[in-house]
Design a protein around this motif. Structure first.
Motif, mmCIF file in Angstrom:
data_model
loop_
_atom_site.group_PDB
_atom_site.id
_atom_site.type_symbol
_atom_site.label_atom_id
_atom_site.label_comp_id
_atom_site.label_asym_id
_atom_site.label_seq_id
_atom_site.Cartn_x
_atom_site.Cartn_y
_atom_site.Cartn_z
ATOM 1 N N THR A 1 -63.784 58.269 -44.583
ATOM 2 C CA THR A 1 -64.318 59.459 -45.238
ATOM 3 C C THR A 1 -64.311 60.635 -44.265
ATOM 4 O OG1 THR A 1 -66.571 58.764 -44.669
ATOM 5 C CG2 THR A 1 -65.760 58.196 -46.873
ATOM 6 N N GLN A 2 -64.316 60.307 -42.981
ATOM 7 C CA GLN A 2 -64.228 61.340 -41.955
ATOM 8 C C GLN A 2 -63.451 60.770 -40.772
ATOM 9 O OE1 GLN A 2 -67.912 62.604 -40.124
ATOM 10 N NE2 GLN A 2 -67.034 64.560 -39.533
ATOM 11 N N ILE A 3 -62.505 61.587 -40.242
ATOM 12 C CA ILE A 3 -61.681 61.168 -39.106
ATOM 13 C C ILE A 3 -61.778 62.231 -38.028
ATOM 14 C CG2 ILE A 3 -59.372 60.542 -38.314
ATOM 15 C CD1 ILE A 3 -58.710 59.924 -41.287
ATOM 16 N N ARG A 4 -62.076 61.800 -36.822
ATOM 17 C CA ARG A 4 -62.131 62.702 -35.662
ATOM 18 C C ARG A 4 -61.116 62.178 -34.647
ATOM 19 N NH1 ARG A 4 -64.898 67.038 -36.169
ATOM 20 N NH2 ARG A 4 -65.818 67.039 -34.127
ATOM 21 N N VAL A 5 -60.336 63.087 -34.075
ATOM 22 C CA VAL A 5 -59.311 62.743 -33.097
ATOM 23 C C VAL A 5 -59.694 63.359 -31.761
ATOM 24 C CG1 VAL A 5 -56.879 63.029 -32.464
ATOM 25 C CG2 VAL A 5 -57.506 62.545 -34.841
ATOM 26 N N GLN A 6 -59.756 62.514 -30.740
ATOM 27 C CA GLN A 6 -60.085 62.994 -29.392
ATOM 28 C C GLN A 6 -58.835 62.930 -28.524
ATOM 29 O OE1 GLN A 6 -63.132 60.780 -27.339
ATOM 30 N NE2 GLN A 6 -63.041 62.095 -25.542
ATOM 31 N N PHE A 7 -58.591 64.018 -27.807
ATOM 32 C CA PHE A 7 -57.451 64.092 -26.896
ATOM 33 C C PHE A 7 -57.899 63.758 -25.479
ATOM 34 C CE2 PHE A 7 -56.374 66.569 -30.564
ATOM 35 C CZ PHE A 7 -55.032 66.288 -30.768
ATOM 36 N N ALA A 8 -56.943 63.528 -24.603
ATOM 37 C CA ALA A 8 -57.249 63.151 -23.221
ATOM 38 C C ALA A 8 -58.030 64.237 -22.484
ATOM 39 C CB ALA A 8 -55.958 62.829 -22.466
ATOM 40 N N ASP A 9 -57.902 65.489 -22.922
ATOM 41 C CA ASP A 9 -58.648 66.578 -22.274
ATOM 42 C C ASP A 9 -60.065 66.708 -22.830
ATOM 43 O OD1 ASP A 9 -58.250 67.708 -24.771
ATOM 44 O OD2 ASP A 9 -57.101 69.435 -24.041
ATOM 45 N N ALA A 10 -60.526 65.731 -23.627
ATOM 46 C CA ALA A 10 -61.870 65.645 -24.210
ATOM 47 C C ALA A 10 -62.038 66.493 -25.468
ATOM 48 C CB ALA A 10 -62.956 65.971 -23.195
ATOM 49 N N ARG A 11 -61.032 67.230 -25.877
ATOM 50 C CA ARG A 11 -61.096 68.023 -27.108
ATOM 51 C C ARG A 11 -61.187 67.061 -28.295
ATOM 52 N NH1 ARG A 11 -58.246 72.912 -27.521
ATOM 53 N NH2 ARG A 11 -57.079 72.140 -25.752
ATOM 54 N N VAL A 12 -62.087 67.336 -29.251
ATOM 55 C CA VAL A 12 -62.245 66.520 -30.458
ATOM 56 C C VAL A 12 -62.025 67.422 -31.663
ATOM 57 C CG1 VAL A 12 -63.808 65.063 -31.810
ATOM 58 C CG2 VAL A 12 -63.893 64.989 -29.314
ATOM 59 N N VAL A 13 -61.144 66.988 -32.572
ATOM 60 C CA VAL A 13 -60.835 67.770 -33.767
ATOM 61 C C VAL A 13 -60.876 66.865 -34.993
ATOM 62 C CG1 VAL A 13 -59.397 69.406 -32.484
ATOM 63 C CG2 VAL A 13 -58.340 67.414 -33.559
ATOM 64 N N SER A 14 -61.055 67.491 -36.149
ATOM 65 C CA SER A 14 -61.024 66.746 -37.413
ATOM 66 C C SER A 14 -59.582 66.487 -37.809
ATOM 67 C CB SER A 14 -61.706 67.545 -38.522
ATOM 68 O OG SER A 14 -63.080 67.643 -38.258
ATOM 69 N N ALA A 15 -59.395 65.394 -38.555
ATOM 70 C CA ALA A 15 -58.053 65.044 -39.024
ATOM 71 C C ALA A 15 -58.133 64.583 -40.470
ATOM 72 C CB ALA A 15 -57.461 63.939 -38.156
ATOM 73 N N SER A 16 -57.002 64.672 -41.160
ATOM 74 C CA SER A 16 -56.905 64.163 -42.525
ATOM 75 C C SER A 16 -55.676 63.266 -42.621
ATOM 76 C CB SER A 16 -56.804 65.320 -43.513
ATOM 77 O OG SER A 16 -55.662 66.105 -43.231
ATOM 78 N N VAL A 17 -55.717 62.346 -43.566
ATOM 79 C CA VAL A 17 -54.596 61.424 -43.772
ATOM 80 C C VAL A 17 -53.528 62.134 -44.592
ATOM 81 C CG1 VAL A 17 -53.867 59.235 -44.783
ATOM 82 C CG2 VAL A 17 -56.100 59.411 -43.666
ATOM 83 N N VAL A 18 -52.301 62.133 -44.070
ATOM 84 C CA VAL A 18 -51.161 62.707 -44.775
ATOM 85 C C VAL A 18 -50.494 61.626 -45.615
ATOM 86 C CG1 VAL A 18 -48.900 63.796 -44.492
ATOM 87 C CG2 VAL A 18 -50.786 64.461 -43.017
ATOM 88 N N GLY A 19 -50.382 60.456 -45.060
ATOM 89 C CA GLY A 19 -49.758 59.348 -45.771
ATOM 90 C C GLY A 19 -50.007 58.058 -45.024
ATOM 91 N N MET A 20 -49.853 56.935 -45.776
ATOM 92 C CA MET A 20 -50.057 55.643 -45.119
ATOM 93 C C MET A 20 -49.287 54.571 -45.851
ATOM 94 S SD MET A 20 -53.902 54.051 -45.624
ATOM 95 C CE MET A 20 -54.689 55.601 -45.358
#
Length: 188
Positions: A111-130
């Motif tokens: 229902t909610q996806i958060r993506v964290q990068f190696a530089d510690a930045r965290v952003v929201s994400a959505s599913v495009v396809g699966m």
């Protein structure tokens, strides 16, 4: 007297066989140990005269430095059976347009996806396809200069004995790197 003379050579042979039987294995072990010691010394001298281990370490460090900015840690919130559940996984940046590749099982009920990068930045994400059968999913994050796509295969065929590296977040240990070798090909 005749008995002693006839048993004398047999006794000498018997004693000699006993000594050889007892002493020979020890001699063989000592010779093998010395051969091993000489082999180890030669290998150590070879390593001392060549910086192959440092070059190998430098190459592995360069793999880590070049891949880490492209690997992401994924945090997922999902509602299942009237219960809010949290899980995590990993993925990698596919392109500069914001596509991230991960496993479908990581984000299937999200229902909610958060993506964290190696530089510690965290952003929201959505599913495009699966694709649940292939266990692959594509996410979308906002494009930006922080996206560094992962360099993909060169087309060189993988062979048994090749070194391989795995990057991800096993057991929530974020941005981990593991190394191994290809043990076999053609397995399913």
């Amino acid at each position: 007297m005749r008995r002693i003379v006839s048993f004398g050579p047999a006794f000498v042979v018997l004693v000699s066989a006993g000594v050889v039987t007892l002493a020979l294995p020890d001699m063989v072990r000592r010779i093998a140990s010395e051969q091993t010691r000489a082999t180890v010394q030669l290998a150590q001298q070879s390593l001392d005269s060549d910086d192959v281990l440092e070059r190998l370490n430098r190459a592995v460090r360069n793999v880590a430095v070049s891949v880490e900015p492209s690997v992401v840690h994924i945090q997922v919130e999902a509602d299942r059976d009237d219960t809010r559940r949290f899980s995590s996984g990993s993925g990698w940046v596919f392109d500069t347009q914001g596509h991230v590749v991960t496993n479908a099982h990581v984000v299937a009920a999200a229902t909610q996806i958060r993506v964290q990068f190696a530089d510690a930045r965290v952003v929201s994400a959505s599913v495009v396809g699966m694709d649940l059968t292939g266990d692959i999913a594509v996410l979308r994050v906002d494009a930006g200069p922080h996206l560094i796509p992962l360099r993909r295969a060169t087309g060189t065929r993988l062979t048994k004995g090749d070194r391989v590296f795995a990057f991800g977040s096993p057991f929530n240990f974020k941005f981990s790197m593991s190394e191994g070798v290809v043990s076999a090909l053609g397995r399913s």
